[in-house]
Design an enzyme around this catalytic site. Structure first.
Site, PDB file in Angstrom:
ATOM      1  N   HIS A  67     -78.849  23.532   4.818  1.00 12.28           N
ATOM      2  CA  HIS A  67     -77.872  22.673   4.156  1.00 12.28           C
ATOM      3  C   HIS A  67     -76.979  21.984   5.177  1.00 12.28           C
ATOM      4  CE1 HIS A  67     -76.203  26.774   4.501  1.00 12.28           C
ATOM      5  NE2 HIS A  67     -75.097  26.154   4.865  1.00 12.28           N
ATOM      6  N   CYS A 188     -68.454  33.280   5.875  1.00 16.25           N
ATOM      7  CA  CYS A 188     -69.366  32.938   6.963  1.00 16.25           C
ATOM      8  C   CYS A 188     -68.831  31.681   7.640  1.00 16.25           C
ATOM      9  CB  CYS A 188     -70.793  32.736   6.451  1.00 16.25           C
ATOM     10  SG  CYS A 188     -71.026  31.294   5.384  1.00 16.25           S
TER      11      CYS A 188
END
Length: 341
Positions: A67, A188
């Site tokens: 992504h 993250c």
């Protein structure tokens, strides 16, 4: 926004030809290009590659979710690819990836793509759903499977509000000794894939173990399901599945386990069991309001080392040149002395 709002038939390829990670990224990106999602194919591919350099989006269990959120994307979109023989994608579990979901998101867009990723993450943790996608004969069949599963797992907006209220009620009453209550937080570097995958894995594991859990996600769309002081007070323990800094002083005095996000994805049950067994160490706030992952600390050390080496590399030519000049000076002086003799 539903997954089917972002994924269309023309962006589904059930027979990926690529045989390695770089080529599968380019092949899936072409699906976005051909359907008018991109304004710069090469720029989008470079953004995807830059994201992979941070950490692999191969989340394990045969799944990869590359992504990128970039100016080279016109509108949010999702593409899907499948290669049943598998591709080495540097996945967290070291296994080949067979299912690929590529998210394209434009800069400055709202967070619908983040919400979609969170939903996709939950669906992919369902083995039956994953198996159905692996066996789907056509792109239309894939869309039917996704639509059906979404309808089953995600109620309409009215029902969703009722579910939230019910969950809040359960959380508020979960302080009894016979109903263990655990809290967690995930994060993250990009706040997208691993953040939501870890949250979904922890929720699924807790449900299977009969444990109440509340998970705070520190994602690209901000903090969601924020842990309150009441949540922290009632919780038996805390699990942090993080790869970047988050606020931790609030957990002072609580049993706490801190691991990387991938551990939250791959070993959710073991982490929960460790808290239940009373094996989580007591956390004592150090005065710093944030905790950093080992990965970040390592990155800082590597960065310092890199800068030192860069400095040395710039100085070497000067040192060598100086040595040569000194040697030449001695040579000239020696020759001059001989001439005088």
């Amino acid at each position: 926004m539903r997954i089917s709002d972002l994924l269309i038939k023309d962006r589904i390829n059930l027979d990926i030809k690529s045989s390695d990670k770089p080529s599968v990224i380019r092949e899936l990106a072409r699906l976005h290009e051909k359907t008018g999602v991109l304004n710069d194919y090469d720029g989008y591919v470079k953004a995807l590659e830059a994201r992979e350099e941070q950490s692999s989006t191969g989340i394990g269990e045969g799944i990869a979710i590359p992504h990128a959120k970039t100016e080279f994307v016109k509108e949010p979109a999702l593409a899907m690819g499948r290669k049943m023989s598998g591709i080495d994608y540097d996945s967290l579990d070291g296994e080949p990836a067979t299912l690929f979901f590529m998210i394209a998101a434009p800069d400055g867009a709202n967070n619908t793509h983040i919400e979609t990723l969170a939903r996709l993450s939950q669906l992919l943790l369902d083995d039956d759903f994953k198996e159905a996608l692996e066996k789907a004969p056509t792109a239309d069949a894939v869309l039917d499977i996704i639509n059906k599963t979404e309808a089953e797992k995600f109620p309409d907006e009215a029902k969703k509000e009722e579910v939230k209220k019910a969950q809040a009620s359960v959380a508020n009453s979960s302080s009894s000794d016979d109903e263990p209550y655990i809290i967690a937080a995930t994060a993250c570097p990009t706040g997208i894939a691993h953040t939501y995958m870890a949250a979904a894995a922890l929720k699924k594991a807790a449900e299977e173990m009969g444990v109440k859990i509340k998970v705070e996600t520190n994602g690209a769309d901000g903090r969601k399901d924020v842990l309150t002081s009441d949540d922290i007070k009632k919780a038996k323990g805390v699990i942090l599945a993080i790869n970047r800094n988050i606020e931790v002083d609030r957990f002072d005095g609580k049993p706490l386990i801190q691991v990387e996000a991938k551990e939250g994805i791959n070993n959710a049950k073991a982490l929960i069991q460790q808290v239940l067994d009373g094996k989580a160490p007591i956390f004592h706030a150090s005065g710093s309001s944030e905790a950093s992952s080992g990965e970040e600390a390592s990155s800082e050390k590597k960065g310092l080392y890199k800068h030192l080496l860069s400095g040395v590399s710039y100085m070497l030519p000067l040192v060598i040149s100086g040595g040569i000049l000194i040697a030449l000076a001695f040579l000239v002086d020696t020759l001059t002395c001989k001439c005088r003799i």
